[in-house]
Structure formats: structure tokens, C-alpha cells
Design a protein around this motif. Structure first.
Motif, mmCIF file in Angstrom:
data_model
loop_
_atom_site.group_PDB
_atom_site.id
_atom_site.type_symbol
_atom_site.label_atom_id
_atom_site.label_comp_id
_atom_site.label_asym_id
_atom_site.label_seq_id
_atom_site.Cartn_x
_atom_site.Cartn_y
_atom_site.Cartn_z
ATOM 1 N N ASN A 76 -24.099 -18.425 62.464
ATOM 2 C CA ASN A 76 -23.256 -17.969 61.353
ATOM 3 C C ASN A 76 -23.021 -19.076 60.338
ATOM 4 O O ASN A 76 -22.225 -18.913 59.412
ATOM 5 C CB ASN A 76 -21.908 -17.472 61.894
ATOM 6 C CG ASN A 76 -22.046 -16.178 62.682
ATOM 7 O OD1 ASN A 76 -22.761 -15.274 62.277
ATOM 8 N ND2 ASN A 76 -21.357 -16.102 63.818
ATOM 9 N N ARG A 79 -23.473 -18.214 56.522
ATOM 10 C CA ARG A 79 -22.410 -17.410 55.919
ATOM 11 C C ARG A 79 -21.098 -18.192 55.831
ATOM 12 O O ARG A 79 -20.311 -17.999 54.899
ATOM 13 C CB ARG A 79 -22.214 -16.120 56.719
ATOM 14 C CG ARG A 79 -23.453 -15.234 56.694
ATOM 15 C CD ARG A 79 -23.175 -13.852 57.241
ATOM 16 N NE ARG A 79 -24.396 -13.063 57.319
ATOM 17 C CZ ARG A 79 -24.988 -12.471 56.289
ATOM 18 N NH1 ARG A 79 -24.445 -12.582 55.090
ATOM 19 N NH2 ARG A 79 -26.095 -11.774 56.449
ATOM 20 N N GLN A 82 -21.462 -20.286 52.773
ATOM 21 C CA GLN A 82 -21.367 -19.446 51.579
ATOM 22 C C GLN A 82 -19.932 -19.008 51.330
ATOM 23 O O GLN A 82 -19.442 -19.066 50.193
ATOM 24 C CB GLN A 82 -22.255 -18.213 51.725
ATOM 25 C CG GLN A 82 -22.136 -17.247 50.542
ATOM 26 C CD GLN A 82 -23.056 -16.056 50.656
ATOM 27 O OE1 GLN A 82 -24.263 -16.208 50.650
ATOM 28 N NE2 GLN A 82 -22.481 -14.870 50.779
ATOM 29 N N ASN A 83 -19.227 -18.575 52.373
ATOM 30 C CA ASN A 83 -17.831 -18.132 52.214
ATOM 31 C C ASN A 83 -16.948 -19.266 51.720
ATOM 32 O O ASN A 83 -16.063 -19.065 50.880
ATOM 33 C CB ASN A 83 -17.294 -17.595 53.548
ATOM 34 C CG ASN A 83 -17.955 -16.283 53.944
ATOM 35 O OD1 ASN A 83 -18.497 -15.582 53.105
ATOM 36 N ND2 ASN A 83 -17.891 -15.955 55.230
ATOM 37 N N ASN A 172 -25.158 -16.224 45.271
ATOM 38 C CA ASN A 172 -25.051 -15.458 46.512
ATOM 39 C C ASN A 172 -26.369 -15.552 47.273
ATOM 40 O O ASN A 172 -27.442 -15.372 46.691
ATOM 41 C CB ASN A 172 -24.722 -13.988 46.191
ATOM 42 C CG ASN A 172 -24.385 -13.199 47.443
ATOM 43 O OD1 ASN A 172 -25.234 -12.974 48.298
ATOM 44 N ND2 ASN A 172 -23.144 -12.760 47.551
ATOM 45 N N ASP A 174 -26.905 -13.855 50.365
ATOM 46 C CA ASP A 174 -26.973 -12.820 51.401
ATOM 47 C C ASP A 174 -28.394 -12.288 51.577
ATOM 48 O O ASP A 174 -28.900 -12.174 52.701
ATOM 49 C CB ASP A 174 -26.037 -11.648 51.062
ATOM 50 C CG ASP A 174 -24.590 -11.975 51.383
ATOM 51 O OD1 ASP A 174 -24.371 -12.816 52.272
ATOM 52 O OD2 ASP A 174 -23.687 -11.403 50.751
ATOM 53 N N GLN A 178 -31.217 -12.745 54.882
ATOM 54 C CA GLN A 178 -31.954 -11.694 55.582
ATOM 55 C C GLN A 178 -33.461 -11.953 55.540
ATOM 56 O O GLN A 178 -34.163 -11.765 56.546
ATOM 57 C CB GLN A 178 -31.646 -10.323 54.952
ATOM 58 C CG GLN A 178 -30.229 -9.834 55.206
ATOM 59 C CD GLN A 178 -29.893 -9.736 56.683
ATOM 60 O OE1 GLN A 178 -30.675 -9.217 57.480
ATOM 61 N NE2 GLN A 178 -28.725 -10.238 57.048
#
Length: 264
Positions: A76, A79, A82-83, A172, A174, A178
Motif C-alpha cells: 500500500n 497509495r 499519494q494520499n 494522480n 491511480d 493499476q
């Protein structure tokens, strides 16, 4: 200092145990992928004893263990980076009396410990009942397998952390996460072992770190090779681990300086 990271690990284990829906969803998804892959390889081997010097039983074991390792290699860190960037808390995180990337690493360790019981054991049981018991080919190679898996996890985490640092320059990531996730599994031999690829492609992939995430430990598990070959490949795996560690610390220091100068 170590106690702080152990506390983070403990907290993450408790937090991971609370999300039952995610647990069931991951088990169902991995089971579908595992069973579909098993049917694919059974169809491919129909009427043939060996393909690529590997028999069908070994290939089915490869499929089950690949699904199990995919749980172990869940990260994780991308993310989380990024958060932190999106919320604008990255500068505050970096000045805390604990390394923020160490916290991300500890969180992933805690998450994996929870997943061992939540996902890995159920997937192992389902694979054993619906496909075959994924027994290791040579028990004497267990130490090599364990060491290789540990190094595989570290390489995978470093790749994820380095990839996550793109968040410092992109709005971003995201979609990129993926793409990276599926591309890594393809290039690492998780879905299709690279010994089924053309020779030229094999040589290129063997020069990259990805095959040392999945294919090396899985090859050791099913006995595709000798102890001498495993040790030779594990030396390369270790070299990649060192190289990625150096790159990670250099990029980390550069990012920290940049954020502290600009204020997050």
C-alpha cells in the motif's frame, strides 16, 4: 526506535482485521484467477507430458503458489505516498521523529501478517481441495525458498515505493498503479513463466529485477533447476536488492530535500 515500528505493525494488524469485506473480496478474486489459470494450463498440457521441461502437476503447483505469493506481495506504500501528497501532509510527516517510509514499510508488514491468516491460508486450502496439494518438490531447498521469498518481497516493496514517489511530480497515479501492478505480474512470470517466452524476450526479462520477484522463488518451489542454479540466480536477486535499496535511499533523500525546501 524499533518499538515505534513494532507499534505501527501491531496497529496495522488490528486495522486489517477489521475490514472483512476486503478479505472476502480478495479471497474470491484470487480463487477465480487461480482456478481459471489451472484450467488454462490443464488444457494446454492436454495430451502432453512435459512443456518447457515442466510437467502439469508442477505447473498447477506453480499456479497455486503464485496466487499465495500475490497476497504476500500486496503493498500500500504507493497509495500512502499519494494520499500524503494529495492531503498536503507530506512535509509534516517528514519532520516527525520517525522515518515516514519506515512507517509505510511497517504498515505493509502488519498488513501481510494479517493476510497470512485471512487470505493465504484460505487460498492454500481452496487450491489444495479444488486443484491439488501444492507440495514442494525438494524439501532440502526450503531455506533457499524462504530466503528468496524474503528478498522477493523486499524487491517488490522497493519497486512499489520508488513508483509511488512519482506522486511528488504527478497529480494522480491511480491509473499508473493499476498498470504497474498488472505489468509487473506479467513480466515477473507470475501469470506466465518466462521460460514459455521467446528466447530473446527471456534474455531481456532476465536482465530486469521483476523475474526475481515471482519466478525465482516459484522455480525453487517446484524444483525447476538445481541448487547451484538457484544460488546463482539468488546472487543476481541480491544484487538487484542492493541496487534498488541504493536508488531508493538516494531518491528518498532527494524527495525529502525538495519537500522541505518547498514546504510540501
Amino acid at each position: 526506535m524499533l518499538k515505534k515500528y513494532l507499534y505501527v505493525i501491531k496497529t496495522q494488524i488490528i486495522r486489517s482485521m477489521a475490514y472483512e469485506f476486503n478479505v472476502y473480496g480478495n479471497i474470491i478474486m484470487q480463487t477465480i484467477i487461480m482456478i481459471t489459470s489451472a484450467y488454462f494450463w490443464r488444457a494446454l498440457y492436454k495430451g502432453q507430458t512435459m512443456v518447457g521441461d515442466v510437467d502439469v502437476d508442477s505447473m498447477l503447483t506453480y499456479v497455486i503458489m503464485s496466487s499465495i505469493l500475490s497476497v504476500l506481495f500486496i503493498t500500500n506504500v504507493e497509495r500512502r505516498i499519494q494520499n500524503s501528497v494529495e492531503k498536503g501532509t507530506v512535509a509534516a510527516d517528514l519532520i516527525k521523529p520517525i522515518n515516514v517510509f519506515g512507517v509505510y514499510f511497517a504498515e505493509d508488514i502488519g498488513n501481510i501478517i494479517a493476510l497470512v491468516f485471512q487470505n493465504m491460508l484460505p487460498i492454500f486450502i481452496i487450491g489444495s481441495l479444488m486443484i491439488k496439494l501444492p507440495a514442494m518438490a525438494n524439501l532440502k531447498d526450503i531455506p533457499l525458498f524462504v530466503i528468496s521469498v524474503i528478498e522477493s518481497f523486499l524487491i517488490n516493496w522497493l519497486v512499489a515505493a520508488l513508483f509511488g514517489m512519482i506522486a511528488f511530480t504527478a497529480v494522480n497515479i491511480d491509473a499508473l498503479i493499476q498498470v504497474k501492478k498488472h505489468l509487473l505480474r506479467l513480466l515477473s512470470g507470475s501469470i506466465i513463466p518466462i521460460w514459455f517466452f521467446p528466447v530473446g524476450v527471456q534474455k531481456v526479462l532476465e536482465g530486469l529485477p521483476f523475474v526475481y520477484i515471482y519466478q525465482l522463488p516459484l522455480s525453487i518451489y517446484i524444483g525447476k533447476g538445481s541448487s547451484v542454479e538457484y544460488l546463482s540466480q539468488m546472487r543476481i536477486q541480491f544484487i538487484w536488492l542492493v541496487v534498488l535499496s541504493v536508488v531508493f535511499f538516494l531518491v528518498q533523500n532527494k524527495v525529502i530535500r525538495k519537500v522541505m525546501v518547498q514546504g510540501g
